[in-house]
Design a protein around this motif. Structure first.
Motif, PDB file in Angstrom:
ATOM      1  N   ALA A 178       0.846  -1.209   0.000  1.00 40.03           N
ATOM      2  CA  ALA A 178       0.000   0.000   0.000  1.00 40.03           C
ATOM      3  C   ALA A 178       0.877   1.254   0.000  1.00 40.03           C
ATOM      4  N   GLU A 179       0.380   2.266  -0.677  1.00 36.62           N
ATOM      5  CA  GLU A 179       1.129   3.529  -0.786  1.00 36.62           C
ATOM      6  C   GLU A 179       0.996   4.327   0.515  1.00 36.62           C
ATOM      7  N   TRP A 180       2.134   4.679   1.093  1.00 41.00           N
ATOM      8  CA  TRP A 180       2.161   5.507   2.303  1.00 41.00           C
ATOM      9  C   TRP A 180       2.998   6.749   1.982  1.00 41.00           C
ATOM     10  N   THR A 181       2.327   7.860   1.868  1.00 40.09           N
ATOM     11  CA  THR A 181       3.002   9.091   1.444  1.00 40.09           C
ATOM     12  C   THR A 181       3.209  10.051   2.607  1.00 40.09           C
ATOM     13  N   LEU A 182       4.351  10.694   2.602  1.00 42.39           N
ATOM     14  CA  LEU A 182       4.585  11.785   3.555  1.00 42.39           C
ATOM     15  C   LEU A 182       4.971  13.026   2.759  1.00 42.39           C
ATOM     16  N   GLU A 183       4.287  14.134   3.030  1.00 41.24           N
ATOM     17  CA  GLU A 183       4.666  15.404   2.403  1.00 41.24           C
ATOM     18  C   GLU A 183       5.787  16.009   3.230  1.00 41.24           C
TER      19      GLU A 183
ATOM     20  N   ARG B  55       6.556   6.596  -0.006  1.00 37.92           N
ATOM     21  CA  ARG B  55       6.465   7.633  -1.046  1.00 37.92           C
ATOM     22  C   ARG B  55       6.680   8.975  -0.368  1.00 37.92           C
ATOM     23  N   LEU B  56       7.531   9.782  -0.984  1.00 42.77           N
ATOM     24  CA  LEU B  56       7.843  11.090  -0.405  1.00 42.77           C
ATOM     25  C   LEU B  56       7.439  12.155  -1.402  1.00 42.77           C
ATOM     26  N   SER B  57       6.763  13.171  -0.910  1.00 40.55           N
ATOM     27  CA  SER B  57       6.374  14.273  -1.785  1.00 40.55           C
ATOM     28  C   SER B  57       7.100  15.526  -1.306  1.00 40.55           C
ATOM     29  N   LEU B  58       8.031  15.996  -2.127  1.00 43.49           N
ATOM     30  CA  LEU B  58       8.888  17.112  -1.713  1.00 43.49           C
ATOM     31  C   LEU B  58       8.391  18.434  -2.301  1.00 43.49           C
ATOM     32  N   GLY B  59       8.158  19.397  -1.452  1.00 41.26           N
ATOM     33  CA  GLY B  59       7.706  20.715  -1.908  1.00 41.26           C
ATOM     34  C   GLY B  59       8.875  21.563  -2.366  1.00 41.26           C
ATOM     35  N   VAL B  60       9.316  21.335  -3.602  1.00 46.65           N
ATOM     36  CA  VAL B  60      10.479  22.059  -4.140  1.00 46.65           C
ATOM     37  C   VAL B  60      10.062  23.458  -4.626  1.00 46.65           C
ATOM     38  N   GLN B  61       8.983  23.514  -5.348  1.00 47.96           N
ATOM     39  CA  GLN B  61       8.307  24.738  -5.848  1.00 47.96           C
ATOM     40  C   GLN B  61       9.066  25.495  -6.936  1.00 47.96           C
TER      41      GLN B  61
ATOM     42  N   ALA C  36      16.821  11.209   0.460  1.00 51.34           N
ATOM     43  CA  ALA C  36      15.641  10.338   0.361  1.00 51.34           C
ATOM     44  C   ALA C  36      15.986   9.085  -0.438  1.00 51.34           C
ATOM     45  N   ARG C  37      16.709   9.264  -1.538  1.00 50.37           N
ATOM     46  CA  ARG C  37      17.114   8.099  -2.331  1.00 50.37           C
ATOM     47  C   ARG C  37      17.982   7.165  -1.481  1.00 50.37           C
ATOM     48  N   ARG C  38      18.941   7.767  -0.771  1.00 55.07           N
ATOM     49  CA  ARG C  38      19.827   6.946   0.065  1.00 55.07           C
ATOM     50  C   ARG C  38      19.041   6.218   1.158  1.00 55.07           C
ATOM     51  N   ALA C  39      17.958   6.857   1.606  1.00 56.90           N
ATOM     52  CA  ALA C  39      17.144   6.248   2.671  1.00 56.90           C
ATOM     53  C   ALA C  39      16.247   5.131   2.121  1.00 56.90           C
ATOM     54  N   GLY C  40      16.208   5.007   0.783  1.00 54.12           N
ATOM     55  CA  GLY C  40      15.435   3.909   0.196  1.00 54.12           C
ATOM     56  C   GLY C  40      14.091   4.322  -0.385  1.00 54.12           C
ATOM     57  N   PHE C  41      13.832   5.617  -0.519  1.00 56.94           N
ATOM     58  CA  PHE C  41      12.580   6.043  -1.168  1.00 56.94           C
ATOM     59  C   PHE C  41      12.727   5.858  -2.684  1.00 56.94           C
ATOM     60  N   GLU C  42      11.917   4.960  -3.222  1.00 57.73           N
ATOM     61  CA  GLU C  42      11.982   4.691  -4.659  1.00 57.73           C
ATOM     62  C   GLU C  42      10.811   5.312  -5.400  1.00 57.73           C
ATOM     63  N   ASN C  43      10.027   6.078  -4.674  1.00 56.91           N
ATOM     64  CA  ASN C  43       8.858   6.731  -5.271  1.00 56.91           C
ATOM     65  C   ASN C  43       8.790   8.148  -4.690  1.00 56.91           C
ATOM     66  N   ILE C  44       9.286   9.108  -5.470  1.00 57.62           N
ATOM     67  CA  ILE C  44       9.376  10.487  -4.951  1.00 57.62           C
ATOM     68  C   ILE C  44       8.664  11.438  -5.912  1.00 57.62           C
ATOM     69  N   ASN C  45       7.877  12.299  -5.328  1.00 56.22           N
ATOM     70  CA  ASN C  45       7.216  13.358  -6.095  1.00 56.22           C
ATOM     71  C   ASN C  45       7.893  14.697  -5.809  1.00 56.22           C
ATOM     72  N   LEU C  46       7.975  15.521  -6.843  1.00 53.27           N
ATOM     73  CA  LEU C  46       8.399  16.909  -6.644  1.00 53.27           C
ATOM     74  C   LEU C  46       7.211  17.805  -6.961  1.00 53.27           C
ATOM     75  N   ASP C  47       6.899  18.719  -6.052  1.00 58.29           N
ATOM     76  CA  ASP C  47       5.877  19.747  -6.302  1.00 58.29           C
ATOM     77  C   ASP C  47       6.558  20.978  -6.874  1.00 58.29           C
ATOM     78  N   LEU C  48       6.026  21.500  -7.971  1.00 59.86           N
ATOM     79  CA  LEU C  48       6.556  22.749  -8.555  1.00 59.86           C
ATOM     80  C   LEU C  48       5.401  23.708  -8.811  1.00 59.86           C
ATOM     81  N   ILE C  49       5.698  25.000  -8.785  1.00 63.05           N
ATOM     82  CA  ILE C  49       4.672  26.007  -9.112  1.00 63.05           C
ATOM     83  C   ILE C  49       5.112  26.771 -10.357  1.00 63.05           C
ATOM     84  N   TYR C  50       4.160  27.026 -11.243  1.00 63.88           N
ATOM     85  CA  TYR C  50       4.460  27.848 -12.432  1.00 63.88           C
ATOM     86  C   TYR C  50       3.531  29.067 -12.429  1.00 63.88           C
TER      87      TYR C  50
END
Ligand code: SF4
Length: 392
Positions: free
Chosen positions: A101-106, A127-133, A159-173
Motif C-alpha cells: 500500500a502507498e504511504w506518502t509523507l509530504e 512515497r515522499l512528496s517534496l515541496g520544491v516549488q 531520500a534516495r539513500r534512505a530507500g525512497f523509490e517513489n518520490i514526487n516533486l511539487d513545482l509552481i508555475y
C-alpha cells in the motif's frame, strides 16, 4: 426508468489521510488551514490525532482495511520522527493494509536530513512528496519558504539513500515575472532529478493571503494567466517527451507511479481524514472537522467529536462529483463505471454539456468513455461546473 442507486462507494475500504496543520513559516501565497510557531502544541495535537483515529476505528470503521495512507498539511515533516511514529502506530493498530500500500509523507526540503528520512522510511512511508516549488532562491525567500534550492537537492539525495523509490516533486508555475524560458529551465532541472512523479500547480492568488496584499499594493506583479497557460502547454510537451504520463490535470508520473492515494479523491472513493479541518467521505456522508487545532484538541481531550459539520451525499451530488472529479483524470470517466455505480447512462444525464464541450474540442467522447482534451484540461476550472447537477 431510473434504477435503484446502489451507492457502491460505501462498500469499499477507505484511504486514510492525516492532516498536520503546522508549518515553519506561512508562505505568502498559502491559504490553507496552517499555523506557524506552534511547536509547543505538537505533543497535544499528536495525542488528539491518536484519539480521533481510535474513536473513528471503534465507531465508524471497526476492523477496516485501508487502501492507502497519506500525511499531508501543512508540513508533516516538521514534526519529530517520534510524533509521526506514534501516529503511524495508532493507524497500524486499527487498520490493516496491503504490504504494498502507498504511504506518502509530504515534506518540506528544509525540514529533513539523512537520519530523519531513514527513520521515516523505516516507519513504513514508501512515497515522499517534496515541496520544491522553484529553483530560485530569491523567489523562495520572497515567498517566505524556509528552504533553499540546495536543500531540495540534498533532501532528494538523502531520500534516495534512505530507500525512497517513489518520490514526487511539487513545482509552481505562473509566478510573478516568470518568463517562459525560466519555466523551461525549471522543468529541465526538475527532470534531472529523475523523480517518479511531478505535480505542477499554477500559482493562484487567493484572497486573504500576503501575496494578494503585495499585489494590491503594487509590490508584486500580478501573474500573467496567458503566460501560465503557455507554461502548462510546454510542460505537457516536455514531460511527455521525458516519458512521463500526464494522468491528471496537475500530475505526471512515470508508468506505474500514479498516486494511488490521490486517485481515491478523483475516483470519488471513500476516505477518512483525521486532524483539524480534515474532510471525510464515508458511507454516503461527507464530514469536516473543526478547523482550529486548539478547538480540535479541546474537543478530543473532553471526549467530544471533532466533527464540525456533516451532510448526506445526495445521489445528484455524488453523480456530479464522479464527473467533476473523474474528468480531472486523463482516463476520464467510463460509461460502464458510471452505470455500475448509479444504474443510469451518463450520456443521457449529461447530454447538453457533453455536446457543447465536445463541439468546442474540450472533450473527447467514444464508446467507452469521456475525457478532457489537453485544451480542456487547460481550462478545466471554467468548464467542469457544467457537470454539476441540481441537488434539489
Ligand atoms: S509549506 Fe505548504 S502548507 Fe505550509 S504555508 Fe507553505 S504552501 Fe502552505
Amino acid at each position: 426508468m431510473i434504477a435503484k442507486w446502489t451507492g457502491t462507494q460505501s462498500e469499499r475500504s477507505p484511504a486514510l489521510f492525516v492532516y498536520l496543520p503546522y508549518c515553519a513559516s506561512v508562505c505568502t501565497y498559502c491559504d490553507f488551514n496552517v499555523y506557524a510557531r506552534r511547536e509547543r502544541e505538537f505533543d497535544a495535537y499528536v495525542n488528539a490525532l491518536r484519539c480521533e483515529i481510535e474513536m473513528c476505528a471503534q465507531s465508524v470503521a471497526p476492523s477496516r482495511r485501508a487502501t492507502s495512507l497519506a500525511f499531508g498539511g501543512g508540513t508533516p515533516s516538521l514534526l519529530a520522527v517520534s510524533h509521526l511514529q506514534a501516529i503511524v502506530e495508532t493507524v497500524r493498530k486499527h487498520f490493516a493494509y496491503d504490504q504494498r500500500a502507498e504511504w506518502t509523507l509530504e515534506a518540506n526540503p528544509g525540514t529533513v536530513d539523512q537520519e530523519k528520512l531513514g527513520a521515516l522510511r523505516a516507519i513504513g512511508f514508501n512515497r515522499l512528496s517534496l515541496g520544491v516549488q522553484t529553483f530560485d532562491d530569491a523567489r523562495l525567500r520572497a515567498f517566505n519558504r524556509v528552504h533553499t534550492v540546495a536543500d531540495a537537492y540534498n533532501a532528494f539525495a538523502w531520500a534516495r539513500r534512505a530507500g525512497f523509490e517513489n518520490i514526487n516533486l511539487d513545482l509552481i508555475y505562473g509566478l510573478p515575472d516568470q518568463t517562459l524560458d525560466a519555466w523551461r529551465t525549471t522543468l529541465d532541472r526538475a527532470l534531472a532529478f529523475e523523480s517518479e512523479h511531478l505535480s505542477l500547480y499554477g500559482l493562484q492568488v487567493e484572497e486573504r493571503t500576503v501575496l494578494k496584499k503585495q499585489i494590491d499594493l503594487g509590490r508584486v506583479s500580478m501573474p500573467d494567466s496567458d503566460l501560465a497557460a503557455q507554461m502548462y502547454e510546454r510542460a505537457i510537451e516536455k514531460l511527455n517527451d521525458a516519458g512521463f504520463v500526464h494522468y491528471e490535470i496537475s500530475n505526471w508520473a512515470k508508468p506505474g507511479f500514479e498516486s494511488r492515494h490521490n486517485k481515491t479523491y478523483w475516483l470519488n472513493e471513500p476516505y477518512l481524514g483525521f486532524g483539524a479541518g480534515a474532510h471525510s467521505s464515508w458511507q454516503g456522508e461527507r464530514y469536516e472537522n473543526c478547523k482550529s487545532p486548539r478547538e480540535y484538541m479541546r474537543r478530543l481531550e473532553t471526549g467530544d467529536s471533532p466533527i464540525a459539520s456533516r451532510e448526506k451525499i445526495s445521489r445528484a451530488g455524488e453523480m456530479s462529483e464522479v464527473m467533476f472529479l473523474g474528468l480531472r483524470l486523463a482516463e476520464g470517466v467510463t460509461w460502464a463505471r458510471f452505470r455500475e455505480r448509479f444504474g443510469v447512462d451518463a450520456r443521457e444525464i449529461y447530454r447538453e454539456p457533453i455536446a457543447l464541450l465536445a463541439d468546442g474540442k474540450l472533450l473527447v467522447v467514444d464508446d467507452e468513455r469521456i475525457r478532457l482534451t489537453d485544451q480542456g484540461m487547460l481550462v478545466s476550472n471554467q468548464i467542469l461546473w457544467r457537470f454539476l447537477l441540481d441537488e434539489a
